[in-house]
Scaffold this motif. Sequence first.
Motif, mmCIF file in Angstrom:
data_model
loop_
_atom_site.group_PDB
_atom_site.id
_atom_site.type_symbol
_atom_site.label_atom_id
_atom_site.label_comp_id
_atom_site.label_asym_id
_atom_site.label_seq_id
_atom_site.Cartn_x
_atom_site.Cartn_y
_atom_site.Cartn_z
ATOM 1 N N PRO A 18 55.468 45.019 27.579
ATOM 2 C CA PRO A 18 56.493 44.906 28.626
ATOM 3 C C PRO A 18 55.976 45.155 30.035
ATOM 4 O O PRO A 18 56.613 44.765 31.000
ATOM 5 N N ARG A 19 54.819 45.802 30.165
ATOM 6 C CA ARG A 19 54.312 46.110 31.500
ATOM 7 C C ARG A 19 53.354 45.030 31.988
ATOM 8 O O ARG A 19 52.672 44.390 31.191
ATOM 9 N N PRO A 20 53.273 44.833 33.304
ATOM 10 C CA PRO A 20 52.303 43.861 33.826
ATOM 11 C C PRO A 20 50.891 44.308 33.511
ATOM 12 O O PRO A 20 50.599 45.510 33.437
ATOM 13 N N ARG A 21 50.028 43.332 33.312
ATOM 14 C CA ARG A 21 48.644 43.632 32.958
ATOM 15 C C ARG A 21 47.950 44.367 34.101
ATOM 16 O O ARG A 21 47.989 43.947 35.250
ATOM 17 N N LYS A 22 47.303 45.464 33.804
ATOM 18 C CA LYS A 22 46.586 46.251 34.796
ATOM 19 C C LYS A 22 45.317 46.799 34.158
ATOM 20 O O LYS A 22 45.389 47.585 33.212
ATOM 21 N N LEU A 23 44.179 46.373 34.673
ATOM 22 C CA LEU A 23 42.914 46.811 34.113
ATOM 23 C C LEU A 23 42.484 48.135 34.737
ATOM 24 O O LEU A 23 42.758 48.391 35.912
ATOM 25 N N ASN A 24 41.800 48.951 33.951
ATOM 26 C CA ASN A 24 41.292 50.196 34.503
ATOM 27 C C ASN A 24 39.924 49.986 35.147
ATOM 28 O O ASN A 24 39.383 48.874 35.157
ATOM 29 N N ARG A 25 39.373 51.030 35.694
ATOM 30 C CA ARG A 25 38.115 50.921 36.445
ATOM 31 C C ARG A 25 36.968 50.426 35.569
ATOM 32 O O ARG A 25 36.174 49.577 35.983
ATOM 33 N N MET A 26 36.879 50.935 34.350
ATOM 34 C CA MET A 26 35.792 50.532 33.463
ATOM 35 C C MET A 26 35.914 49.061 33.076
ATOM 36 O O MET A 26 34.906 48.352 32.959
ATOM 37 N N GLN A 27 37.128 48.573 32.898
ATOM 38 C CA GLN A 27 37.319 47.160 32.549
ATOM 39 C C GLN A 27 36.943 46.255 33.716
ATOM 40 O O GLN A 27 36.302 45.220 33.539
ATOM 41 N N ARG A 72 38.077 34.793 32.283
ATOM 42 C CA ARG A 72 36.968 35.723 32.406
ATOM 43 C C ARG A 72 36.766 36.192 33.846
ATOM 44 O O ARG A 72 35.881 36.976 34.105
ATOM 45 N N ARG A 73 37.548 35.686 34.823
ATOM 46 C CA ARG A 73 37.339 36.021 36.214
ATOM 47 C C ARG A 73 38.149 37.245 36.600
ATOM 48 O O ARG A 73 39.279 37.435 36.163
ATOM 49 N N THR A 74 37.574 38.079 37.480
ATOM 50 C CA THR A 74 38.280 39.279 37.892
ATOM 51 C C THR A 74 39.410 38.969 38.850
ATOM 52 O O THR A 74 40.328 39.767 39.010
ATOM 53 N N ASP A 75 39.360 37.802 39.544
ATOM 54 C CA ASP A 75 40.404 37.464 40.491
ATOM 55 C C ASP A 75 41.366 36.414 39.940
ATOM 56 O O ASP A 75 42.135 35.826 40.679
ATOM 57 N N ALA A 76 41.284 36.144 38.638
ATOM 58 C CA ALA A 76 42.162 35.134 38.046
ATOM 59 C C ALA A 76 43.611 35.585 38.158
ATOM 60 O O ALA A 76 43.918 36.760 37.973
ATOM 61 N N PRO A 77 44.527 34.677 38.475
ATOM 62 C CA PRO A 77 45.941 35.061 38.583
ATOM 63 C C PRO A 77 46.487 35.496 37.240
ATOM 64 O O PRO A 77 46.088 34.987 36.200
ATOM 65 N N ILE A 78 47.377 36.434 37.270
ATOM 66 C CA ILE A 78 48.005 36.921 36.051
ATOM 67 C C ILE A 78 49.102 35.944 35.653
ATOM 68 O O ILE A 78 50.087 35.768 36.364
ATOM 69 N N ALA A 79 48.905 35.285 34.524
ATOM 70 C CA ALA A 79 49.824 34.232 34.107
ATOM 71 C C ALA A 79 51.140 34.799 33.588
ATOM 72 O O ALA A 79 52.185 34.181 33.719
ATOM 73 N N ASP A 80 51.075 35.986 32.980
ATOM 74 C CA ASP A 80 52.268 36.556 32.370
ATOM 75 C C ASP A 80 53.039 37.389 33.369
ATOM 76 O O ASP A 80 52.573 38.433 33.806
ATOM 77 N N ASP A 81 54.219 36.933 33.751
ATOM 78 C CA ASP A 81 55.058 37.681 34.655
ATOM 79 C C ASP A 81 55.658 38.869 33.922
ATOM 80 O O ASP A 81 55.967 38.811 32.740
ATOM 81 N N ALA A 82 55.814 39.972 34.641
ATOM 82 C CA ALA A 82 56.319 41.187 33.999
ATOM 83 C C ALA A 82 57.685 40.958 33.372
ATOM 84 O O ALA A 82 57.986 41.465 32.298
#
Length: 219
Positions: A18-27, A72-82
């Motif tokens: 249910p939450r928007p995708r958010k990567l941590n520092r290590m990811q 695989r890109r770090t700046d790729a848009p998040i396709a899944d809306d919250a």
Amino acid sequence: VSFELHTKRGVPCTLVEPRPRKLNRMQHKWLKARVRKEEAKNGRKEAKNGGEAGNGGEAAGNGSDAATPPSRRTDAPIADDANVLCAQVREMFTPENWHKFEECSVVIGMHPDEATEAIVDFARARGKPFAVVPCCVFPAMFPDRRVRREVVLEGKDGGAAAGVGDDEPDSFEPDSFEPVTERRQLVRWLAGKTRGEVAYLAFEGANQVVYSKTPPPVD
């Protein structure tokens, strides 16, 4: 879990979250390192091919983000809306829509909170191996969950041990059962419901996993 399986190991996953995708520092660090690795690989490939783009030309595959798959890109848009994800959890992952996930080979829940029981119910109904790591219990939301009351037994050496019985008998005295209000009780309840195994994972906190490598029995 889905990051480790899909992004790092290439295992196709469907994430219900249910939450928007958010990567941590290590990811983020891991993704940036892979981009640099792919850039270096593309650069070596260009040098080996003798600069096929020509003098002063801009070669394709020069290590830019265009050469990196969007997933695989770090700046790729998040396709899944919250909001879409919330709707997926609230509306799609119900028994009426479980057929949409029938092709999966295993179902996993990492601290799935309110969805914990739905995951094991899906695994039982569709005959899927599963692993679930429960966290919060939500006793007010699920007041019908019961486990056999633990009884302290005196051992031969004078010590004490907690004795528990089958948490899903055909019939039982109401006084011998108690509501599930703690995580340890939830683990027992899930194991009794699925006839699954229980193990500890190598991290601190809520680290007990209830799992079955084969489809759990329905009865």
